[in-house]
Design a protein around this motif. Structure first.
Motif, PDB file in Angstrom:
ATOM      1  N   ILE A  80      20.271  36.352  15.808  1.00 42.47           N
ATOM      2  CA  ILE A  80      19.763  37.398  14.915  1.00 42.47           C
ATOM      3  C   ILE A  80      20.449  38.729  15.223  1.00 42.47           C
ATOM      4  N   ALA A  81      20.620  39.033  16.505  1.00 51.42           N
ATOM      5  CA  ALA A  81      21.279  40.287  16.902  1.00 51.42           C
ATOM      6  C   ALA A  81      22.727  40.317  16.417  1.00 51.42           C
ATOM      7  N   TYR A  82      23.407  39.171  16.458  1.00 55.11           N
ATOM      8  CA  TYR A  82      24.793  39.116  15.965  1.00 55.11           C
ATOM      9  C   TYR A  82      24.833  39.383  14.461  1.00 55.11           C
ATOM     10  N   GLN A  83      23.877  38.801  13.728  1.00 54.94           N
ATOM     11  CA  GLN A  83      23.820  39.050  12.287  1.00 54.94           C
ATOM     12  C   GLN A  83      23.521  40.515  11.986  1.00 54.94           C
ATOM     13  N   ILE A  84      22.631  41.116  12.772  1.00 55.10           N
ATOM     14  CA  ILE A  84      22.332  42.542  12.596  1.00 55.10           C
ATOM     15  C   ILE A  84      23.602  43.364  12.834  1.00 55.10           C
ATOM     16  N   LEU A  85      24.376  42.999  13.838  1.00 55.54           N
ATOM     17  CA  LEU A  85      25.631  43.699  14.113  1.00 55.54           C
ATOM     18  C   LEU A  85      26.587  43.573  12.927  1.00 55.54           C
ATOM     19  N   GLU A  86      26.722  42.363  12.392  1.00 53.47           N
ATOM     20  CA  GLU A  86      27.571  42.169  11.202  1.00 53.47           C
ATOM     21  C   GLU A  86      27.109  43.056  10.050  1.00 53.47           C
ATOM     22  N   TYR A  87      25.812  43.022   9.754  1.00 49.72           N
ATOM     23  CA  TYR A  87      25.275  43.790   8.626  1.00 49.72           C
ATOM     24  C   TYR A  87      25.414  45.295   8.852  1.00 49.72           C
ATOM     25  N   THR A  88      25.309  45.732  10.104  1.00 47.48           N
ATOM     26  CA  THR A  88      25.452  47.158  10.414  1.00 47.48           C
ATOM     27  C   THR A  88      26.891  47.610  10.178  1.00 47.48           C
ATOM     28  N   ILE A  89      27.845  46.775  10.566  1.00 51.87           N
ATOM     29  CA  ILE A  89      29.252  47.100  10.318  1.00 51.87           C
ATOM     30  C   ILE A  89      29.529  47.128   8.819  1.00 51.87           C
ATOM     31  N   ILE A  90      29.000  46.144   8.086  1.00 52.34           N
ATOM     32  CA  ILE A  90      29.205  46.097   6.632  1.00 52.34           C
ATOM     33  C   ILE A  90      28.561  47.302   5.959  1.00 52.34           C
ATOM     34  N   ALA A  91      27.372  47.696   6.414  1.00 49.03           N
ATOM     35  CA  ALA A  91      26.708  48.877   5.843  1.00 49.03           C
ATOM     36  C   ALA A  91      27.555  50.124   6.072  1.00 49.03           C
ATOM     37  N   LYS A  92      28.208  50.218   7.223  1.00 48.83           N
ATOM     38  CA  LYS A  92      29.062  51.378   7.531  1.00 48.83           C
ATOM     39  C   LYS A  92      30.331  51.370   6.690  1.00 48.83           C
ATOM     40  N   GLU A  93      30.933  50.174   6.508  1.00 51.47           N
ATOM     41  CA  GLU A  93      32.242  50.097   5.860  1.00 51.47           C
ATOM     42  C   GLU A  93      32.179  49.754   4.379  1.00 51.47           C
ATOM     43  N   GLY A  94      31.034  49.305   3.914  1.00 51.59           N
ATOM     44  CA  GLY A  94      30.872  49.050   2.490  1.00 51.59           C
ATOM     45  C   GLY A  94      31.018  47.578   2.110  1.00 51.59           C
ATOM     46  N   ARG A  95      30.470  47.243   0.955  1.00 50.82           N
ATOM     47  CA  ARG A  95      30.500  45.865   0.453  1.00 50.82           C
ATOM     48  C   ARG A  95      31.909  45.381   0.133  1.00 50.82           C
ATOM     49  N   GLY A  96      32.828  46.310  -0.084  1.00 51.53           N
ATOM     50  CA  GLY A  96      34.210  45.927  -0.366  1.00 51.53           C
ATOM     51  C   GLY A  96      35.057  45.811   0.883  1.00 51.53           C
ATOM     52  N   SER A  97      34.425  45.913   2.046  1.00 49.73           N
ATOM     53  CA  SER A  97      35.173  45.877   3.311  1.00 49.73           C
ATOM     54  C   SER A  97      35.719  44.487   3.596  1.00 49.73           C
ATOM     55  N   LEU A  98      36.690  44.474   4.485  1.00 49.48           N
ATOM     56  CA  LEU A  98      37.295  43.216   4.910  1.00 49.48           C
ATOM     57  C   LEU A  98      36.251  42.278   5.491  1.00 49.48           C
ATOM     58  N   LEU A  99      35.360  42.790   6.327  1.00 48.31           N
ATOM     59  CA  LEU A  99      34.334  41.957   6.952  1.00 48.31           C
ATOM     60  C   LEU A  99      33.399  41.360   5.917  1.00 48.31           C
ATOM     61  N   ALA A 100      32.956  42.162   4.946  1.00 48.11           N
ATOM     62  CA  ALA A 100      32.041  41.667   3.914  1.00 48.11           C
ATOM     63  C   ALA A 100      32.683  40.541   3.124  1.00 48.11           C
ATOM     64  N   SER A 101      33.954  40.694   2.774  1.00 53.50           N
ATOM     65  CA  SER A 101      34.611  39.640   1.995  1.00 53.50           C
ATOM     66  C   SER A 101      34.877  38.408   2.852  1.00 53.50           C
ATOM     67  N   ALA A 102      35.152  38.599   4.145  1.00 56.69           N
ATOM     68  CA  ALA A 102      35.433  37.463   5.032  1.00 56.69           C
ATOM     69  C   ALA A 102      34.187  36.626   5.303  1.00 56.69           C
ATOM     70  N   ILE A 103      33.053  37.277   5.484  1.00 59.11           N
ATOM     71  CA  ILE A 103      31.833  36.548   5.843  1.00 59.11           C
ATOM     72  C   ILE A 103      31.324  35.691   4.686  1.00 59.11           C
ATOM     73  N   GLY A 104      31.371  36.220   3.488  1.00 60.76           N
ATOM     74  CA  GLY A 104      30.930  35.444   2.329  1.00 60.76           C
ATOM     75  C   GLY A 104      29.501  34.976   2.474  1.00 60.76           C
ATOM     76  N   GLY A 105      29.263  33.691   2.190  1.00 63.19           N
ATOM     77  CA  GLY A 105      27.914  33.113   2.250  1.00 63.19           C
ATOM     78  C   GLY A 105      27.403  32.892   3.658  1.00 63.19           C
ATOM     79  N   ASP A 106      28.327  32.742   4.632  1.00 62.24           N
ATOM     80  CA  ASP A 106      27.982  32.604   6.050  1.00 62.24           C
ATOM     81  C   ASP A 106      26.959  31.491   6.307  1.00 62.24           C
ATOM     82  N   TRP A 107      27.283  30.271   5.863  1.00 63.18           N
ATOM     83  CA  TRP A 107      26.325  29.168   6.011  1.00 63.18           C
ATOM     84  C   TRP A 107      26.042  28.844   7.480  1.00 63.18           C
ATOM     85  N   LYS A 108      27.062  28.937   8.356  1.00 67.77           N
ATOM     86  CA  LYS A 108      26.812  28.671   9.778  1.00 67.77           C
ATOM     87  C   LYS A 108      25.919  29.740  10.393  1.00 67.77           C
TER      88      LYS A 108
END
Length: 196
Positions: A117-145
């Motif tokens: 859960i903490a790792y997901q929060i870290l991902e979402y915090t980075i995406i919130a900082k960099e925006g939905r069009g960021s490299l991380l947001a596009s790379a993660i996609g649906g994130d089924w794992k």
């Protein structure tokens, strides 16, 4: 702030976690192979935790390859992740010392769940900082794992009290899902460089 200080600090913490885990392994009393038998559960829990720390280290590295900058929120989200990972030596040792008993196995699963859960929060915090069009947001996609892993940990915790070996099997299954490094961010970085 650039990501280098955060990455260096995180790498140091993860190295210390691995060091503490291996120092908790006790030397067997006796020179024959049979003296190793009581250590098998402890060795199993150590190997499993070592793999998990390696998975987090690898994915953390990829995560910050995609991030451009660090904010205060990202720093706190990263510390939150490191807090849960710092509990790995304690829960690893407790589970191994007690022959993979129900309560230590459940607590180990709880720490795995909270780290996920903490790792997901870290991902979402980075995406919130960099925006939905960021490299991380596009790379993660649906994130089924990333969604399946906490669900399996959540299922394993109560199963620990019925059949600890099933819970441990689920922990191994999640580790196997993540054992191959997550290539989504690498592909996104390669594609972005190719677009330039």
């Amino acid at each position: 702030m650039k990501t280098t200080r955060l990455e260096a600090f995180s790498d140091g913490v993860l190295a210390i976690i691995i060091t503490i885990m291996v120092l908790e392994m006790k030397v067997p009393h006796g020179a024959e192979l049979a003296a190793l038998k009581p250590l098998i559960p402890h060795f199993f829990s150590y190997v499993l935790s070592f793999i998990y720390v390696g998975i987090y280290w690898n994915n953390h590295h990829h995560l910050f390859q995609a991030a451009k900058q660090v904010s205060g929120g990202v720093l706190w989200a990263n510390l939150h992740l490191l807090f849960w990972l710092s509990l790995f030596p304690l829960t690893t040792d407790w589970m191994g010392e007690n022959q993979l008993a129900a309560t230590p196995t459940a607590v180990y699963g709880f720490v795995l769940l909270m780290a996920a859960i903490a790792y997901q929060i870290l991902e979402y915090t980075i995406i919130a900082k960099e925006g939905r069009g960021s490299l991380l947001a596009s790379a993660i996609g649906g994130d089924w794992k990333g969604k399946l892993s906490p669900a399996l940990y959540f299922a394993a915790i109560p199963l620990s009290f019925l059949r600890p070996w099933i819970a441990n099997g689920l922990y191994v299954l999640v580790a196997l899902l993540w054992l191959v490094p997550d290539r989504r961010i690498e592909r996104a970085l390669t594609n972005r460089r190719g677009d330039r």
